[in-house]
Enzyme design. Sequence first.
Site, PDB file in Angstrom:
ATOM      1  N   GLY A 230       0.822  -1.207   0.000  1.00 15.08           N
ATOM      2  CA  GLY A 230       0.000   0.000   0.000  1.00 15.08           C
ATOM      3  C   GLY A 230       0.849   1.247   0.000  1.00 15.08           C
ATOM      4  N   GLU A 452      -4.928  33.843  -8.810  1.00 15.78           N
ATOM      5  CA  GLU A 452      -5.800  32.916  -8.070  1.00 15.78           C
ATOM      6  C   GLU A 452      -7.237  33.008  -8.577  1.00 15.78           C
ATOM      7  OE1 GLU A 452      -4.508  30.620  -6.406  1.00 15.78           O
ATOM      8  OE2 GLU A 452      -2.515  31.537  -6.327  1.00 15.78           O
ATOM      9  N   ASP A 529       2.257  25.529 -11.216  1.00 19.75           N
ATOM     10  CA  ASP A 529       1.094  25.133 -12.026  1.00 19.75           C
ATOM     11  C   ASP A 529       1.543  24.425 -13.294  1.00 19.75           C
ATOM     12  OD1 ASP A 529      -0.585  26.414 -10.244  1.00 19.75           O
ATOM     13  OD2 ASP A 529      -0.566  28.310 -11.365  1.00 19.75           O
TER      14      ASP A 529
HETATM   15 ZN    ZN Z   1      -1.371  29.032  -9.670  1.00 21.87          ZN
END
Ligand code: ZN
Length: 639
Positions: A230, A452, A529
């Site tokens: 696991g 954001e 990102d």
């Molecule tokens: Zn971002």
Amino acid sequence: MADKVPKKTIGQKNNNTSNTIRSMLFILVLICFGAFLISTFNKSGTQKTEVPLSDVIRRANDPNGDIAKITVTGQNLDITLKGKDQPTETSRKDGSGTLYEQGLVNHCIDLEGEELKKCEEQYPKIEYKEDSNVWGIVLDVALTVLPLIAVVIFFSWVMRQAASANNQSMAFGKSRARLYGPDKKKVTFKDVAGNESAKQDLTEIVDFLKNPKKYEKLGAKIPRGVLLAGDPGTGKTLMARAVAGEADVPFFSISGSEFAEMFVGVGASRVRDLFSKAKKNAPSIIFIDEIDAVAHKRDARGGAGREDEQTLNQILVEMDGFDNDSGVIVMAATNRVDMLDKALLRPGRFDRHVNVTLPERKDRLEILKVHFKGKPVDANVDLEALAKKTAGSSGADLANIANEAAITAAREGHKTISNHDVTEAFERVAIGPERKSKVMNEKERKITAYHEAGHAVVGHVLPDSDPVHKVTIIPRGSTGGVTWFLPPEDRSYKNIYELKDILARAMGGRMAEKLIFGADAITTGASADLKNVAELAKSMIVEEGMGANLRNIVFPGEETGYYTITTGKPYSEKTAEVIDAEIKKLSDEAAKRAEDVLKANKAVLDKLAEELLAHETLEETELEPILKSAKLPTIAKLH
Ligand code: ZN
Ligand code: ADP
Ligand code: MG
């Protein structure tokens, strides 16, 4: 940790033994040296020249040869030349057959009178003498046997030295293998929340350890090896200890990674020691944590080191050597079953597999309850809500949140743990601590707010994305701000539309910056990102078979050992180019969709950024009225 074995005694005992051996060895060396001296003295004392046996035989068989007499005493031949009355040469018989067989023929045998006299003038007289020189025999024996004995003793001494050195300086074997005996604070299944199916599988093992007779009577084959598989932090180690606790048997544990730091041969001997201790204390459990560290595939690229291989082999040997009634069960844990050497998984070895999975929502709640138990918690602390937003977290993460919450409360000077402390702990564990001290100028705050807001608007609008839970422009960890999306429920699978929406909303930040501040003004704030996009897009193509031109095909390498020679990857150069193109296509598409959504909802984007600049953090309820007027443009629709 309870250490049952007094280290000192073992070390000293070994020391004493090795001292005796050392003095014995010294005496032996003296004897050998003495014997050598005496024998050389013996030979050189009479000043005879040593000649090869073949030479002696050749000359003895020559009717005009120069040898008058050969006296054979044991292994020694003393040669007297014609016209001399003392032997001046010597030779040695070797071990291969008698002298006669080697060609030293007594030519004058059976002759008498004149004939014998004539013969003896030509050929040597061969005399066999009783070997009366007892010392000679002793010396012979000593010289052949003693060095052998010395070598044997020397080696065993070296081995013992090494072992006892380890015992002292490295806390070798006996003293390092940890024993969680009955005196250690017992862990039971109650301490392991959730994971009901794994617990059920293990109950049988517990029962066997408690009543081995019951199984033996029915002729049942007792399982020997149980492999717990696991993700990290799912409670495998905890589970193994709970099995020992439930069955109330001693628990011997060692971690695979500990073997890595050992000298040659030590890993294997540590394994031997562990097993012998467990057998002496049977019924008992041996637990090898992180077994992948020693038992990775031997033929995989980069291969297991020789040392690992020895350790692994020793584990296999020990397991194969178990009697059915030894009463010892070997448990092991790994995060990577696919990486394990197949030999380990064969019947009679680790043939029982127990999967320990990441907890589902109700299990997360149970785990949180276990770890908040005994901590003073405010009435308004909502563990259910916390369980809801921690999808994908392991038991260890949740334990960590509980602990962080207590730390936060203590730091803030609270008497009890508040809901805010819990939220703060969750965010801290997920992303890192808030850094209120980090200074951001107005321009940076504005960029962050739009960034954001971009994530939030795109995520909100796209139909297969999770709802936005919270947006903040307070720096945390290494990020300038965070947009949280809430997984509405636990799911085992994600479909391609959901994944593409995740890619697009991740692009939302960078695209908002571009839309507002211009293409030249994009910042470094989007690197995380972009990295996420790259990773997800790659796994969609290479692992999930989701490429437009690589649909339903993946490229397993590690498991199959298949690599093309030219690329060193499980696919060709040409395919590598296709993969790169597919990844680019996915991220381009994501960027375009994010941009389209933001262009169509510029007013909402502005409004949200403005609110963020004013309030810094917006919760779900505050986001709702701002986002609700946002629309999905047809151009960004996938289905
Ligand atoms: Zn971002
Ligand atoms: P693994 O060995 O799978 O990496 P551990 O057993 O070391 O995980 O788990 C680390 C810690 O996480 C445990 O000591 C325990 O505090 C917590 N934990 C993990 N899973 C659970 C669970 N199911 N119930 C309670 N606590 C858990
Ligand atoms: Mg572990």
